[in-house]
Design an enzyme around this catalytic site. Structure first.
Site, mmCIF file in Angstrom:
data_model
loop_
_atom_site.group_PDB
_atom_site.id
_atom_site.type_symbol
_atom_site.label_atom_id
_atom_site.label_comp_id
_atom_site.label_asym_id
_atom_site.label_seq_id
_atom_site.Cartn_x
_atom_site.Cartn_y
_atom_site.Cartn_z
ATOM 1 N N ASP A 204 0.835 -1.204 0.000
ATOM 2 C CA ASP A 204 0.000 0.000 0.000
ATOM 3 C C ASP A 204 0.873 1.260 0.000
ATOM 4 O O ASP A 204 1.859 1.339 0.753
ATOM 5 C CB ASP A 204 -0.887 -0.025 1.252
ATOM 6 C CG ASP A 204 -1.936 1.068 1.243
ATOM 7 O OD1 ASP A 204 -2.760 1.071 0.318
ATOM 8 O OD2 ASP A 204 -1.927 1.922 2.164
ATOM 9 N N GLU A 256 14.860 -14.771 1.175
ATOM 10 C CA GLU A 256 15.285 -15.729 2.212
ATOM 11 C C GLU A 256 14.425 -16.985 2.163
ATOM 12 O O GLU A 256 14.791 -18.011 2.711
ATOM 13 C CB GLU A 256 15.097 -15.121 3.624
ATOM 14 C CG GLU A 256 16.062 -14.034 3.996
ATOM 15 C CD GLU A 256 15.589 -13.275 5.248
ATOM 16 O OE1 GLU A 256 14.664 -13.744 5.968
ATOM 17 O OE2 GLU A 256 16.160 -12.193 5.492
HETATM 18 C C1 NOJ Z 1 -4.509 2.925 -0.995
HETATM 19 C C2 NOJ Z 1 -5.610 1.956 -0.761
HETATM 20 O O1 NOJ Z 1 -5.863 1.234 -1.938
HETATM 21 C C3 NOJ Z 1 -6.784 2.764 -0.276
HETATM 22 O O2 NOJ Z 1 -7.960 2.007 -0.237
HETATM 23 C C4 NOJ Z 1 -6.436 3.341 1.070
HETATM 24 O O3 NOJ Z 1 -7.475 4.181 1.506
HETATM 25 C C5 NOJ Z 1 -5.146 4.147 1.006
HETATM 26 N N1 NOJ Z 1 -4.121 3.489 0.266
HETATM 27 C C6 NOJ Z 1 -4.609 4.436 2.386
HETATM 28 O O4 NOJ Z 1 -4.045 3.282 2.965
#
Ligand code: NOJ
Ligand code: CA
Length: 546
Positions: A204, A256
């Protein structure tokens, strides 16, 4: 694809938005037991792997992207033992499992943030986050002008006077990636899940971890912003070069473990060559291709983005990936059914405008699936896309849950419209999403029209979107030309795409307004709609054997 190439070079990965996939215990929220019960469906669909949105313990301020404990599963979704069972059963079905990891921020309920609040200004506990004094005479102004992606300032002030940074909701404080504890902790979390058999991670906000040390103001935006949408030269918090060192260390952790693991970066960058920086032999394996996702239904633009993606990613030895929808954007039948498509700009959700022609959007979505699945590299399918689900645009305001709705002062309805629970079967809601007679209603209401779009309703219908995806995925598995490799464009009239893959495969897509007579071929392997006298109608696609 050659049999020795790693699986992730051309995998088809199905995105499971866990809250909305399948609810086994009837509380109206999808769960791990629900995913386990639907593994036969995923197997029959023919996907290689599933990416599961965050399942960790979380207050759900941003539906799991606010993680309180990365080594626990949220009780709404299940337990670590159930996650282990899912991984094992998925593997037995030939499906790999890729959870989501969220390194840019944690929940305000995470032990580290609670400790930081308790310890007070200047404490080592606060160093793991980004705390600063405010500006102005009494420090009442935020430390800089950065904005939260969900609207409003990216800073929140505490009663003790300090401010902390959150590029997303206030419940998602950003971590300080210059701190060795943060780096060590995430490497350990990766190992925790690799030991439990996961095949990789979706990362993310991979482009957000490193901030400019001086946290300078963003330049005022007048006219086209040189720093927008995400990234740009020397942006103070997006796509800074320092992130790659973090991911080189992550790659060493993945290596790893025996077998091929894969990372896929959620990295919004300003230019394709900036995206290529994420995917190196000693860095991440793959990254989402958001340029492709944002390209309108236009032959010239599609061909351009395909060529650029293949060239820039190929130059660093990485496979391309292709994606049409996910849990953050308007579902593509609703995007393709509209004339005006506004491109993503900083802090604004990607949103099409104008009246909707869903019949048109769906026809294009069928053709778009054949185009995407014929391209060299890997592809992502967002749950419900194989059912042709449109965006739900008329959710009543009182059910909206995306933090964007509140934080934008009710000007942006946010992303709930693409997150409505999946219809599986039956005549009325919850359409098999929850068991019959369940106590809880689905966490977002399903529209009555979804009765006809359920898995069961499409199962016996040869012309359904589901049947198209199943056939395409089967052909993609069996046909030696599909998957990893290269493509050649063949001459075609304006508005028509004709791409050849070796050996002997041609994908033709008609984005023009005129019917297009198919070139010489041996066989029609698959078509997105009925072919009238060997001609491809506007917004149709076909796969041909040569
Ligand atoms: C991207 C994610 O896909 C989204 O759903 C989220 O709100 C934001 N990152 C924050 O983590
Ligand atoms: Ca449930």
């Amino acid at each position: 694809m050659s049999s020795t190439a790693p699986w992730w070079r051309d995998a088809v990965i199905y995105q499971v938005y866990i809250r909305s996939f399948a609810d086994a215990n009837g509380d109206g929220i999808g769960d791990i037991a629900g995913i386990r019960s639907r593994l036969p469906y995923l197997k029959s669909l023919g996907v290689d792997a599933i990416w599961i949105n965050p399942w960790y313990k979380s207050p759900q301020a941003d539906h799991g992207y606010d993680v309180a404990d990365f080594r626990e599963i949220d009780p709404r979704f299940g337990t670590v033992e159930e996650a282990e069972a899912l991984i094992e059963e998925a593997h037995a079905a030939g499906i790999r499992v890729i959870p989501d990891i969220v390194p840019n921020h944690v929940s305000d309920q995470h032990v580290w943030f609670r400790a930081a609040l308790a310890a007070g200004p200047g404490s080592p506990e606060r160093d793991r986050f980004i705390f600063r004094p405010g500006r102005g005479a009494d420090g009442a102004e935020p430390p800089n002008n950065w904005k939260s992606c969900f609207g409003g300032p990216a800073w929140t002030r505490l009663p003790d006077g300090q401010w902390y940074l959150h590029l997303f909701a206030p419940e998602q404080p950003d971590l300080n990636w210059e701190h060795p504890d943060v780096r060590a902790e995430f490497e350990d979390i990766l190992r925790f899940w690799f030991r439990r058999g996961v095949d990789g991670f979706r990362i993310d906000v991979a482009h957000g971890l490193i901030k400019h040390p001086e946290l300078p103001d963003l330049p005022a935006r007048e006219g086209p912003d040189p720093l927008a949408p995400h990234g740009g030269l020397d942006h103070p918090h997006w796509d800074r070069d320092g992130v790659h060192e973090v991911f080189r260390a992550w790659r060493r952790v993945a290596d790893e473990f025996p077998g091929d693991r894969k990372f896929v970066a959620e990295a919004w960058t300003q230019a394709p060559d900036r995206l290529a920086n994420y995917v190196r032999p000693d860095g991440l394996h793959t990254a989402f291709n958001f340029d492709y996702l944002m390209t309108p239904w236009d032959a010239k633009e599609l061909r351009e983005v395909i060529d650029t993606s293949l060239a820039t990613l190929g130059s660093v030895g990485a496979p391309a990936t292709w994606v049409l929808s996910n849990h953050d954007v308007v579902r593509h039948p609703s995007r393709f059914g509209r004339k005006v498509v506004k491109k993503w700009v900083a802090n604004e959700v990607y949103r099409p405008e104008g009246p909707l022609d869903l019949e048109l959007g769906t026809r294009r979505a069928r053709a778009a699936a054949l185009l995407m699945l014929s391209l060299p590299g890997g592809a992502y399918i967002y749950q419900g896309e194989e059912l042709g689900l449109p965006e739900v645009e008329d959710l009543p305001e009182e059910v909206l849950q995306d933090p964007t709705w509140e934080r934008s002062g009710h000007t942006d309805r946010g992303r709930d419209g693409c997150r409505v629970p999946i219809p599986w079967s039956g005549e009325r809601a919850p359409y098999g999403f929850s068991p019959d007679g369940a106590a809880g209603e689905p966490w977002l209401p399903q529209p009555p029209e979804w009765r006809e779009l359920s898995v069961a309703a499409q199962e016996g219908d040869e012309d359904s979107m589901l049947a198209l995806y199943r056939r395409a995925l089967r052909l993609r598995r069996d046909h030696p030309a599909l998957g990893d490799g290269t493509l050649t464009w063949l001459d075609a009239p304006e508005g028509v795409l004709a791409l050849r893959r070796e050996p002997g495969f041609l994908c033709v897509v008609n984005l023009s307004a005129e019917p297009y007579a198919l070139p010489a071929h041996k066989d029609v392997l698959l078509a997105s709609g009925p072919l009238a006298d060997g001609r491809l109608a506007p917004d149709q696609a076909a796969w041909l054997a040569l």
